[in-house]
Write a protein that holds these residues in place. Sequence first.
Motif, PDB file in Angstrom:
ATOM      1  N   CYS A   1     -29.187  15.132 -29.851  1.00 26.38           N
ATOM      2  CA  CYS A   1     -29.027  14.757 -28.438  1.00 26.38           C
ATOM      3  C   CYS A   1     -30.178  15.267 -27.565  1.00 26.38           C
ATOM      4  O   CYS A   1     -30.573  16.433 -27.643  1.00 26.38           O
TER       5      CYS A   1
ATOM      6  N   CYS B   1     -24.545  17.014 -30.183  1.00 27.29           N
ATOM      7  CA  CYS B   1     -24.480  17.047 -28.722  1.00 27.29           C
ATOM      8  C   CYS B   1     -23.582  18.192 -28.249  1.00 27.29           C
ATOM      9  O   CYS B   1     -22.409  18.261 -28.627  1.00 27.29           O
ATOM     10  N   ARG B   2     -24.105  19.082 -27.401  1.00 33.56           N
ATOM     11  CA  ARG B   2     -23.319  20.220 -26.891  1.00 33.56           C
ATOM     12  C   ARG B   2     -22.166  19.711 -26.015  1.00 33.56           C
ATOM     13  O   ARG B   2     -21.084  20.274 -26.016  1.00 33.56           O
ATOM     14  N   CYS B   3     -22.433  18.687 -25.234  1.00 33.80           N
ATOM     15  CA  CYS B   3     -21.397  18.192 -24.319  1.00 33.80           C
ATOM     16  C   CYS B   3     -20.255  17.567 -25.112  1.00 33.80           C
ATOM     17  O   CYS B   3     -19.075  17.751 -24.788  1.00 33.80           O
TER      18      CYS B   3
ATOM     19  N   TYR C   1     -19.165   9.897 -22.241  1.00 36.18           N
ATOM     20  CA  TYR C   1     -19.349  10.992 -21.295  1.00 36.18           C
ATOM     21  C   TYR C   1     -18.720  10.570 -19.970  1.00 36.18           C
ATOM     22  O   TYR C   1     -18.623   9.375 -19.672  1.00 36.18           O
TER      23      TYR C   1
ATOM     24  N   CYS D   1     -29.335  17.943 -19.592  1.00 34.56           N
ATOM     25  CA  CYS D   1     -28.892  16.580 -19.907  1.00 34.56           C
ATOM     26  C   CYS D   1     -27.997  16.132 -18.765  1.00 34.56           C
ATOM     27  O   CYS D   1     -27.539  16.961 -17.975  1.00 34.56           O
TER      28      CYS D   1
ATOM     29  N   SER E   1     -24.992  15.299 -18.633  1.00 38.28           N
ATOM     30  CA  SER E   1     -23.568  15.646 -18.684  1.00 38.28           C
ATOM     31  C   SER E   1     -23.277  17.137 -18.633  1.00 38.28           C
ATOM     32  O   SER E   1     -22.129  17.551 -18.606  1.00 38.28           O
TER      33      SER E   1
ATOM     34  N   TRP F   1     -31.959  20.615 -26.938  1.00 39.24           N
ATOM     35  CA  TRP F   1     -31.563  21.215 -25.643  1.00 39.24           C
ATOM     36  C   TRP F   1     -32.786  21.826 -24.957  1.00 39.24           C
ATOM     37  O   TRP F   1     -33.492  22.660 -25.546  1.00 39.24           O
TER      38      TRP F   1
HETATM   39 FE1  FES Z   1     -25.627  15.738 -25.360  1.00 42.32          FE
HETATM   40 FE2  FES Z   1     -25.293  17.026 -22.987  1.00 42.32          FE
HETATM   41  S1  FES Z   1     -25.118  14.874 -23.394  1.00 42.32           S
HETATM   42  S2  FES Z   1     -26.112  17.805 -24.852  1.00 42.32           S
END
Ligand code: FES
Length: 379
Positions: free
Chosen positions: A247, A321-323, A192, A267, A269, A251
């Motif tokens: 992650c 993980c969405r990011c 990240y 999160c 990020s 969420w």
């Molecule tokens: Fe995984 Fe943002 S770091 S959802």
Amino acid sequence: MTDITAAPAVNPPLWLLAELTYRCPLQCPYCSNPLDFAAQEQELTTEQWIDVFRQARAMGSVQLGFSGGEPLVRKDLPELIAAARDLGFYTNLITSGIGLTEKKLQTFADAGLDHIQISFQASDETLNAALAGSAKAFQQKLAMAKAVKALGYPMVLNFVLHRHNIDQIDRIIELAIQLEADDVELATCQFYGWAQLNREGLLPTREQIARAEEVVKRYREKMRDSGNLANLLFVTPDYYEERPKGCMGGWGAIFLSVTPEGMALPCHSARQLPVKFPSVLEHDLQHIWYHSFGFNRYRGYDWMPEPCRSCSEKEKDYGGCRCQAFMLTGDAQNADPVCSKSPHHGTILAAREAANHTQIGIEQLRFRNAANSKLIFKG
Ligand code: FES
């Protein structure tokens, strides 16, 4: 009949992360801070932070982490710790140890700080200096690790591992033993922020990870009866997995992060996503957590496209993980490409392959500093 994919109930945020500042004396190229951190100069005031703590505690938050940047640069840290402790939080300081003194440690202890985690870059001075961008950092960290122990805190050391230091994992563990650490986190870098920017120069090879796992296993066996390390945690990179991590525990499920200028995120990020996240200066936490668009955006399962939608593991990993999905596919709704069912899994395979051939040395990594941040965002 019970619908097993019904969205889980929204519970309070148990974990509050206060990113007090983006200021930091070090320049680690694996920092997870956003690339444009230098453009964020505003910081919440002492009163504004304490108001955030009060609201979070009223909602049911129990653990509060102080991080950054380097949280020690905030002069009001003792006041923030004391306020959090008075509210009944379990408090955790996540620090590089740079700027710490025995006097400050005593002040934090008096304020009621529960837990300190000091991060190291390597097991020796030269490599530590090359990675941190500071020649004096290593000796300072050693001195402060000893001081933390002397004050009776549980001693938690964190080493971020990557291709330039993972081969010295035995010496890292030896250092932790020598410093009488109670807990050691050997955390292979997650990609990240600056770590993603430098991914090709940081991702270890599969062979490096396998060797490191062997060493950790040997030490665990050796120390099983000696009791000189309470816990040796080794986190491997998800880039060598076939299924994604769940992650943040989901969420908007347990974790709430607040950036230095007051943006609330699910999160650390998420500010890079094309989603509008609310500010604690404009809304109360109750509204932010339960009703804001940003926190509801990826809750539950209805937002999921295939292959996640019909996947039997979606309640375990939430599609990953969405990011990471956003960074690697351009769309945060997609399955995390770590998953072998993802049509974008090839990006992960390509990164693994590149790790076998890359020649990128430490000096070629892009260090996390204001000059590089401004340079990246000019271009
Ligand atoms: Fe995984 Fe943002 S770091 S959802």
